[in-house]
Scaffold this motif. Structure first.
Motif, short mmCIF file in Angstrom:
data_model
loop_
_atom_site.label_atom_id
_atom_site.label_comp_id
_atom_site.label_asym_id
_atom_site.label_seq_id
_atom_site.Cartn_x
_atom_site.Cartn_y
_atom_site.Cartn_z
N GLU A 65 -35.23 2.09 6.16
CA GLU A 65 -34.41 1.72 5.25
C GLU A 65 -34.17 3.10 3.99
N CYS A 86 -38.71 -9.28 7.07
CA CYS A 86 -37.21 -9.33 6.64
C CYS A 86 -37.30 -9.95 5.11
N LEU A 102 -31.39 -6.28 13.06
CA LEU A 102 -31.56 -6.34 11.70
C LEU A 102 -30.49 -5.58 11.20
N ARG A 104 -28.66 -4.06 7.63
CA ARG A 104 -29.03 -3.86 6.13
C ARG A 104 -28.47 -4.68 4.90
N TRP A 110 -33.81 -6.00 4.62
CA TRP A 110 -33.39 -6.44 6.23
C TRP A 110 -33.05 -7.75 6.34
#
Length: 311
Positions: A65, A86, A102, A104, A110
């Motif tokens: 991330e 998540c 997943l 963004r 996520w």
């Protein structure tokens, strides 16, 4: 200065990352399949296999991330564990309890989604048959089984029986699914189990979600194994469909035996392609992605691996 990868895509300082997390994951066809699609779309992205031990899953997600990774696929053994990491879950992923994609979120973290259901359904729907009111048996009770159950419910199957060797694992699968999968029943998977054999004899569709029969670089006998015993195989009804989520080797031992019984057979390659295409749509926001290029790249890579194995 841009570098040229083995996928013939230029990689520069502005190239974005997508990939697949798993352990093991180096055998995955997803990189060659997705990179073919990314080239066709002209996206300055590269897709990599990212080996991720379970104890480092959270760290890897936070690091990716921070690196502005565009999106991820998730494979064994993380599909259930990653859901808890998540920030948000899609309604489907929340119901299934497993995540394979997943995405963004704009404000960080996520979104966990599940495209395995769409991938699983694609070849069944492409065949033109109606599965409404049909009977299905699912072999195995791992993360992939959850997506299969969701797909079978969507198809309108009248009976869904799940066979598991571990009573604890079987109940852990069934308990959260019973509220939305009304036709669901469990079967204890033991040698020569008469209840399982009766279920197989009545089944219109049998789906293998276990890894038994998957080719392995470290175990030369793995590809010759079959999840069903000879006695179980004899109960398969000619004309029924046997769907093995494994796609290496092609065909698997299960599908060879099923074909010899006069059953229709499907392997998991098209599921892989279709779930990957669905993931790419989520990451890119594009309605159309080059599915044909993805399929051709996966098939070509399989041919290369078969030749390497024979040499």
């Amino acid at each position: 200065m841009a570098l040229v990868s083995r996928f013939a895509q230029p990689i520069s300082g502005s190239t974005s990352l997508v990939g697949v997390l798993g352990d093991p994951v180096r055998h995955s066809l997803s990189p060659v399949m997705h990179n073919a699609a990314l080239k066709g779309l002209g996206l300055d992205w590269v897709y990599l296999a990212l080996p991720t031990p379970a104890e480092h899953l959270g760290e890897v997600l936070r690091g990716l991330e921070a690196m502005d990774c565009r999106g991820l696929n998730v494979t064994l053994p993380h599909k259930q564990a990653v859901a808890a990491l998540c920030r948000e879950l899609s309604p489907l992923a929340e119901r299934v309890g497993a995540v394979n994609t997943l995405v963004r979120l704009p404000n960080g973290g996520w979104l966990g989604d599940n495209t395995d259901v769409e991938g699983f359904l694609a070849p069944l729907r492409a065949g033109g048959s109606s599965w409404q009111g049909q009977r299905a048996v699912v072999l195995g009770c791992g993360g992939s089984a959850r997506a299969v159950i969701a797909g079978l419910v969507e198809l309108g199957c009248a009976a869904i029986q799940v066979a598991g060797r571990s009573s604890a694992h079987l109940e852990a699968l069934l308990a959260p699914c019973r509220s939305w999968a009304k036709p669901l029943q469990g079967l204890q998977w033991t040698p020569s189990n008469r209840a399982l054999q009766n279920a197989l004899a009545d089944a219109d569709l049998v789906v293998n979600t276990t890894p038994v029969g998957m080719a392995s670089a470290t175990d030369p006998d793995a590809a010759r194994r079959c999840p069903l015993s000879p006695g179980d195989l004899e109960t398969l009804r000619p004309g029924s469909t046997v769907y093995d989520l494994i796609y290496t080797p092609r065909p698997t031992a299960l599908l060879q035996n099923a074909s010899a019984r006069g059953c229709q057979s499907l392997d998991g390659l098209e599921m892989l392609v279709q779930q990957g295409a669905a993931s790419l749509r989520l990451w890119s926001g594009l309605a159309e992605v080059p599915v044909t290029a993805m399929r051709q790249a996966a098939l070509q890579q399989l041919k290369i691996e078969i030749k390497q194995g024979e040499s």
